[in-house]
Design an enzyme around this catalytic site. Structure first.
Site, PDB file in Angstrom:
ATOM      1  N   ASN A  23       4.945  -5.057   5.085  1.00  0.00           N
ATOM      2  CA  ASN A  23       3.920  -5.171   4.250  1.00  0.00           C
ATOM      3  C   ASN A  23       2.916  -6.363   4.002  1.00  0.00           C
ATOM      4  O   ASN A  23       1.836  -6.088   3.457  1.00  0.00           O
ATOM      5  CB  ASN A  23       4.583  -4.582   2.772  1.00  0.00           C
ATOM      6  CG  ASN A  23       4.875  -3.064   2.981  1.00  0.00           C
ATOM      7  OD1 ASN A  23       4.459  -2.197   4.129  1.00  0.00           O
ATOM      8  ND2 ASN A  23       5.972  -2.601   1.976  1.00  0.00           N
ATOM      9  N   ARG A  93      -1.175   3.747   6.661  1.00  0.00           N
ATOM     10  CA  ARG A  93      -1.224   3.813   4.970  1.00  0.00           C
ATOM     11  C   ARG A  93      -2.189   2.754   4.794  1.00  0.00           C
ATOM     12  O   ARG A  93      -3.215   2.755   3.717  1.00  0.00           O
ATOM     13  CB  ARG A  93      -0.039   3.653   4.419  1.00  0.00           C
ATOM     14  CG  ARG A  93      -0.133   3.830   2.698  1.00  0.00           C
ATOM     15  CD  ARG A  93      -0.497   4.960   2.555  1.00  0.00           C
ATOM     16  NE  ARG A  93      -1.053   5.015   1.036  1.00  0.00           N
ATOM     17  CZ  ARG A  93      -1.714   6.015   0.337  1.00  0.00           C
ATOM     18  NH1 ARG A  93      -2.102   7.071   0.865  1.00  0.00           N
ATOM     19  NH2 ARG A  93      -1.986   5.793  -0.937  1.00  0.00           N
ATOM     20  N   ARG A 122      -0.573  10.376  -2.734  1.00  0.00           N
ATOM     21  CA  ARG A 122      -0.409   9.023  -2.675  1.00  0.00           C
ATOM     22  C   ARG A 122      -1.950   8.602  -3.123  1.00  0.00           C
ATOM     23  O   ARG A 122      -3.067   8.368  -2.328  1.00  0.00           O
ATOM     24  CB  ARG A 122       0.068   8.333  -1.294  1.00  0.00           C
ATOM     25  CG  ARG A 122       1.200   8.472  -1.008  1.00  0.00           C
ATOM     26  CD  ARG A 122       1.853   8.011   0.275  1.00  0.00           C
ATOM     27  NE  ARG A 122       1.792   6.578  -0.153  1.00  0.00           N
ATOM     28  CZ  ARG A 122       2.721   5.772   0.799  1.00  0.00           C
ATOM     29  NH1 ARG A 122       3.234   6.247   1.899  1.00  0.00           N
ATOM     30  NH2 ARG A 122       2.642   4.401   0.568  1.00  0.00           N
ATOM     31  N   PRO A 123      -2.350   8.512  -4.584  1.00  0.00           N
ATOM     32  CA  PRO A 123      -3.736   8.431  -4.851  1.00  0.00           C
ATOM     33  C   PRO A 123      -4.386   7.000  -4.506  1.00  0.00           C
ATOM     34  O   PRO A 123      -3.277   5.974  -4.562  1.00  0.00           O
ATOM     35  CB  PRO A 123      -3.678   8.766  -6.266  1.00  0.00           C
ATOM     36  CG  PRO A 123      -2.327   8.431  -6.781  1.00  0.00           C
ATOM     37  CD  PRO A 123      -1.564   9.065  -5.471  1.00  0.00           C
ATOM     38  N   ILE A 124      -5.524   6.783  -4.586  1.00  0.00           N
ATOM     39  CA  ILE A 124      -5.968   5.535  -4.391  1.00  0.00           C
ATOM     40  C   ILE A 124      -7.121   5.236  -5.566  1.00  0.00           C
ATOM     41  O   ILE A 124      -7.958   4.649  -5.425  1.00  0.00           O
ATOM     42  CB  ILE A 124      -6.607   5.269  -3.049  1.00  0.00           C
ATOM     43  CG1 ILE A 124      -7.769   6.252  -2.726  1.00  0.00           C
ATOM     44  CG2 ILE A 124      -5.516   4.948  -2.051  1.00  0.00           C
ATOM     45  CD1 ILE A 124      -8.620   5.790  -1.567  1.00  0.00           C
ATOM     46  N   ASP A 125      -6.890   6.045  -6.693  1.00  0.00           N
ATOM     47  CA  ASP A 125      -8.021   5.989  -7.892  1.00  0.00           C
ATOM     48  C   ASP A 125      -7.993   4.799  -8.419  1.00  0.00           C
ATOM     49  O   ASP A 125      -9.017   4.079  -8.753  1.00  0.00           O
ATOM     50  CB  ASP A 125      -7.585   6.951  -8.735  1.00  0.00           C
ATOM     51  CG  ASP A 125      -6.271   6.511  -9.404  1.00  0.00           C
ATOM     52  OD1 ASP A 125      -5.247   6.932  -8.600  1.00  0.00           O
ATOM     53  OD2 ASP A 125      -6.126   6.304 -10.522  1.00  0.00           O
ATOM     54  N   GLN A 126      -6.858   3.900  -8.534  1.00  0.00           N
ATOM     55  CA  GLN A 126      -6.868   2.482  -8.975  1.00  0.00           C
ATOM     56  C   GLN A 126      -7.820   1.453  -8.251  1.00  0.00           C
ATOM     57  O   GLN A 126      -8.478   0.631  -8.793  1.00  0.00           O
ATOM     58  CB  GLN A 126      -5.648   1.963  -9.151  1.00  0.00           C
ATOM     59  CG  GLN A 126      -4.743   2.716 -10.289  1.00  0.00           C
ATOM     60  CD  GLN A 126      -5.425   3.006 -11.499  1.00  0.00           C
ATOM     61  OE1 GLN A 126      -5.679   2.042 -12.120  1.00  0.00           O
ATOM     62  NE2 GLN A 126      -5.656   4.025 -12.246  1.00  0.00           N
ATOM     63  N   ARG A 397       7.507   2.288  13.361  1.00  0.00           N
ATOM     64  CA  ARG A 397       6.320   1.781  12.640  1.00  0.00           C
ATOM     65  C   ARG A 397       6.477   0.472  11.870  1.00  0.00           C
ATOM     66  O   ARG A 397       5.805  -0.285  11.402  1.00  0.00           O
ATOM     67  CB  ARG A 397       5.985   3.006  11.342  1.00  0.00           C
ATOM     68  CG  ARG A 397       5.036   3.978  12.055  1.00  0.00           C
ATOM     69  CD  ARG A 397       4.501   4.703  10.746  1.00  0.00           C
ATOM     70  NE  ARG A 397       4.007   3.810   9.856  1.00  0.00           N
ATOM     71  CZ  ARG A 397       4.218   4.065   8.415  1.00  0.00           C
ATOM     72  NH1 ARG A 397       4.836   5.162   7.969  1.00  0.00           N
ATOM     73  NH2 ARG A 397       3.735   3.048   7.639  1.00  0.00           N
TER      74      ARG A 397
HETATM   75  C1  UD1 Z   1       3.141  -0.114  -0.995  1.00  0.00           C
HETATM   76  C2  UD1 Z   1       4.129  -0.226   0.126  1.00  0.00           C
HETATM   77  C3  UD1 Z   1       5.114   0.922   0.283  1.00  0.00           C
HETATM   78  C4  UD1 Z   1       5.840   0.817  -1.123  1.00  0.00           C
HETATM   79  C5  UD1 Z   1       4.997   1.048  -2.219  1.00  0.00           C
HETATM   80  C6  UD1 Z   1       5.708   0.919  -3.622  1.00  0.00           C
HETATM   81  C7  UD1 Z   1       2.624  -1.254   1.747  1.00  0.00           C
HETATM   82  C8  UD1 Z   1       1.646  -1.019   2.879  1.00  0.00           C
HETATM   83  N1  UD1 Z   1       3.394  -0.161   1.240  1.00  0.00           N
HETATM   84  O1  UD1 Z   1       2.508   1.276  -1.027  1.00  0.00           O
HETATM   85  O2  UD1 Z   1       5.762   0.660   1.319  1.00  0.00           O
HETATM   86  O3  UD1 Z   1       6.661   2.236  -1.199  1.00  0.00           O
HETATM   87  O4  UD1 Z   1       4.014  -0.169  -2.299  1.00  0.00           O
HETATM   88  O5  UD1 Z   1       6.438  -0.291  -3.637  1.00  0.00           O
HETATM   89  O6  UD1 Z   1       2.602  -2.267   0.997  1.00  0.00           O
HETATM   90  N2  UD1 Z   1      -0.888   5.007  -7.485  1.00  0.00           N
HETATM   91  C9  UD1 Z   1      -1.905   5.557  -8.197  1.00  0.00           C
HETATM   92  N3  UD1 Z   1      -3.117   5.242  -7.795  1.00  0.00           N
HETATM   93  C10 UD1 Z   1      -3.470   4.480  -7.051  1.00  0.00           C
HETATM   94  C11 UD1 Z   1      -2.442   3.510  -6.335  1.00  0.00           C
HETATM   95  C12 UD1 Z   1      -1.253   3.748  -6.660  1.00  0.00           C
HETATM   96  O7  UD1 Z   1      -1.535   6.552  -9.020  1.00  0.00           O
HETATM   97  O8  UD1 Z   1      -4.622   4.051  -6.955  1.00  0.00           O
HETATM   98  C13 UD1 Z   1       0.829   5.087  -7.978  1.00  0.00           C
HETATM   99  C14 UD1 Z   1       1.320   5.776  -6.680  1.00  0.00           C
HETATM  100  O9  UD1 Z   1       1.106   7.213  -6.595  1.00  0.00           O
HETATM  101  C15 UD1 Z   1       2.698   5.331  -6.883  1.00  0.00           C
HETATM  102  C16 UD1 Z   1       2.665   4.092  -7.621  1.00  0.00           C
HETATM  103  O10 UD1 Z   1       1.267   3.956  -7.792  1.00  0.00           O
HETATM  104  O11 UD1 Z   1       3.131   6.329  -7.805  1.00  0.00           O
HETATM  105  C17 UD1 Z   1       2.780   2.974  -6.680  1.00  0.00           C
HETATM  106  O12 UD1 Z   1       1.954   2.778  -5.367  1.00  0.00           O
HETATM  107  P1  UD1 Z   1       1.477   1.649  -4.632  1.00  0.00           P
HETATM  108  O13 UD1 Z   1       2.270   0.266  -5.294  1.00  0.00           O
HETATM  109  O14 UD1 Z   1      -0.051   1.557  -4.573  1.00  0.00           O
HETATM  110  O15 UD1 Z   1       1.972   2.045  -3.414  1.00  0.00           O
HETATM  111  P2  UD1 Z   1       1.447   1.419  -1.931  1.00  0.00           P
HETATM  112  O16 UD1 Z   1       0.485   0.253  -2.174  1.00  0.00           O
HETATM  113  O17 UD1 Z   1       0.695   2.601  -1.307  1.00  0.00           O
END
Ligand code: UD1
Length: 439
Positions: A23, A93, A122-126, A397
């Site tokens: 990561n 991802r 897996r949203p990316i709104d933030q 992966r």
């Molecule tokens: C990263 C890790 C993944 C790990 C996760 C949590 C990488 C490449 N992957 O994923 O292995 O399981 O951290 O430790 O580093 N969320 C929102 N909006 C957003 C972004 C996130 O609501 O814009 C929520 C997600 O749905 C989830 C939580 O925030 O419930 C944590 O997600 P996030 O920390 O962003 O995970 P990733 O960065 O995708």
């Protein structure tokens, strides 16, 4: 198609050397785009996510070249394309980091919606909210995320959820912005800190990474750097649990024990003996461990990426364990596979109740995603008989030669080709580069 065949009930014993963190790797590699120079990244794990990402970078005009198995040279001086299409990013991802890096440097980026493990929405709104706050216009259409800005201007951004991806992506977008960006409620994971350290080594001005407030003072440009990424806490944790579940004695070496604190604490609570050194942790257990309750949380809490492997261990613990998954909404799908190995589990929403059994029994099970796959391996190591794990590509992966490491600890595990559809051996991808280097 490849499978892992594991004859269980072998006690694991010995030293396991841990590779660089997946990561951190998938963030640091795109971060090199910001340099307009040459970066050398050392201690990369040689895993499919790293290979796919470096290939996706090449499509942008970046020149990536493996100098050896774990060292990647990234030349970002001739980028001529700001669009990463679905075909090149569908497996990763973390491809969303290309968005932050390209936007940061070129003020424009277009990246297909990311692929990767599927454990719920897996949203990316933030990420998008942060890019917009910096002054970008972001449009999501036809499966692509398009971001564009005339100027990026530092500002204060409060993340509504603690997100690793959003924290890193916004650091990438903000390092070359005008003025100061403050990220509040930032993620504190070791790979967030590692990415900040890499950016600072290129001349960025980031302070506070590892706390929940990160301050980024924009600089005019960055330069190349040689950087060694941190060891993989999840690979280390997986092998610690492999030692514990086989009632073995495993020393994971080349790690940062501080990153392992939540896993170490839980293993101790279960009754395992854990010995910590400067750069190693040794896990010993001589009998069945005790049940515990567990809740996943952002760092420094117990990592969600260790939850499936820990469930495997708890499935043979004495008593009833309650596992609460608070990070992802749907990360217990693999329990159906664990049950096929004899685990007694009930899942209700984000809570799983695991009734420890004395012994698991071998079965054919599928790796439903990367860490679920690791959990199947861990469980199969303890199961009576020979298990067959399918969908090994998910495990590849994120783990470099997991079976080789386990075999060196005494596991009876082999990779078996089960159909005529042959996968190109991964080493071959390296050969042309290595040959070139030798010449
Ligand atoms: C990263 C890790 C993944 C790990 C996760 C949590 C990488 C490449 N992957 O994923 O292995 O399981 O951290 O430790 O580093 N969320 C929102 N909006 C957003 C972004 C996130 O609501 O814009 C929520 C997600 O749905 C989830 C939580 O925030 O419930 C944590 O997600 P996030 O920390 O962003 O995970 P990733 O960065 O995708």
């Amino acid at each position: 198609m490849e499978q892992l065949w594991i004859k269980g009930e072998r006690r694991l014993q010995g030293d396991a050397f841990i590779n660089g963190a997946k990561n951190a790797a998938v963030a640091v590699i795109p971060a090199a785009i910001l340099a307009n120079d040459i970066c050398i990244i050392e201690n990369l794990p040689y895993i499919d996510d790293v290979i796919s990402l470096s290939e996706a970078m090449n499509e942008l005009g970046v020149k990536t070249e493996f100098l050896d198995r774990h060292t990647l040279r990234i030349d970002s001086r001739n980028i001529n394309n700001f669009q990463a299409v679905y075909e090149s990013v569908k497996k990763i991802r973390a491809s969303y980091y290309l968005l932050g890096a390209l936007l940061g440097r070129y003020k424009q980026a277009e990246v297909a919606f990311p692929g990767g493990c599927n454990f719920g929405v897996r949203p990316i709104d933030q990420h998008i909210k942060g890019f917009e706050a910096l002054g970008a216009e972001v449009i999501v259409e036809h499966g692509m995320i398009r971001a564009k800005a005339d100027r990026l201007i530092g500002t204060s951004i409060y993340l509504d959820v603690v997100s690793v991806g959003a924290t890193i992506n916004l650091m990438l977008a903000a390092v070359l912005a005008e003025g100061t960006t403050i990220l509040e409620n930032a993620a504190k994971e070791p790979h967030v800190v590692d990415t900040a350290n890499f950016l600072n080594s290129m001349g960025a001005n980031i302070k506070g990474a590892g706390t929940d407030v990160i301050r980024i003072i924009g600089v005019e440009k960055l330069h190349g750097s040689t950087y060694m990424i941190i060891p993989d806490q999840i690979e280390a944790g997986t092998l610690m649990i492999a030692g514990a579940i086989t009632q073995g004695d495993v020393k994971v070496c080349n790690i940062i024990p501080k990153h392992m604190e939540s896993v170490t604490a839980k293993l101790q609570e279960m009754g395992a003996e854990v010995i910590e050194g400067d750069d190693f942790i040794r896990v010993r257990s001589t009998g069945r461990l005790n049940s515990i309750h567990l809740k996943t949380l952002p760092y420094p809490g117990f990592p969600t990426d260790m939850q499936p492997q820990m469930s495997a261990l708890l499935s043979v613990a004495k008593g009833t364990s309650i596992i609460t998954e608070s990070v992802w909404e749907n990360r217990f799908q693999y329990m159906s596979e664990l049950k096929r190995l004899g685990a007694q589990v009930k899942v209700e929403g984000r809570v799983a109740v695991v009734e420890g059994v004395e012994r698991l029994s071998a079965a054919e099970v599928s790796a439903l995603d990367l860490r679920a796959g690791a959990a199947m391996v861990v469980a199969a190591l303890a199961a009576q008989g020979e298990s067959k794990i399918t969908n090994v590509q998910y495990i590849d992966r994120g783990y470099e030669e997991l079976e080789v490491k386990l075999r060196s600890l005494g596991a009876d595990i082999r990779r078996v080709q089960v159909s005529s559809e042959k996968k190109v051996p991964r080493q071959r991808i390296l050969e042309p580069v290595l040959e070139k280097k030798i010449i």
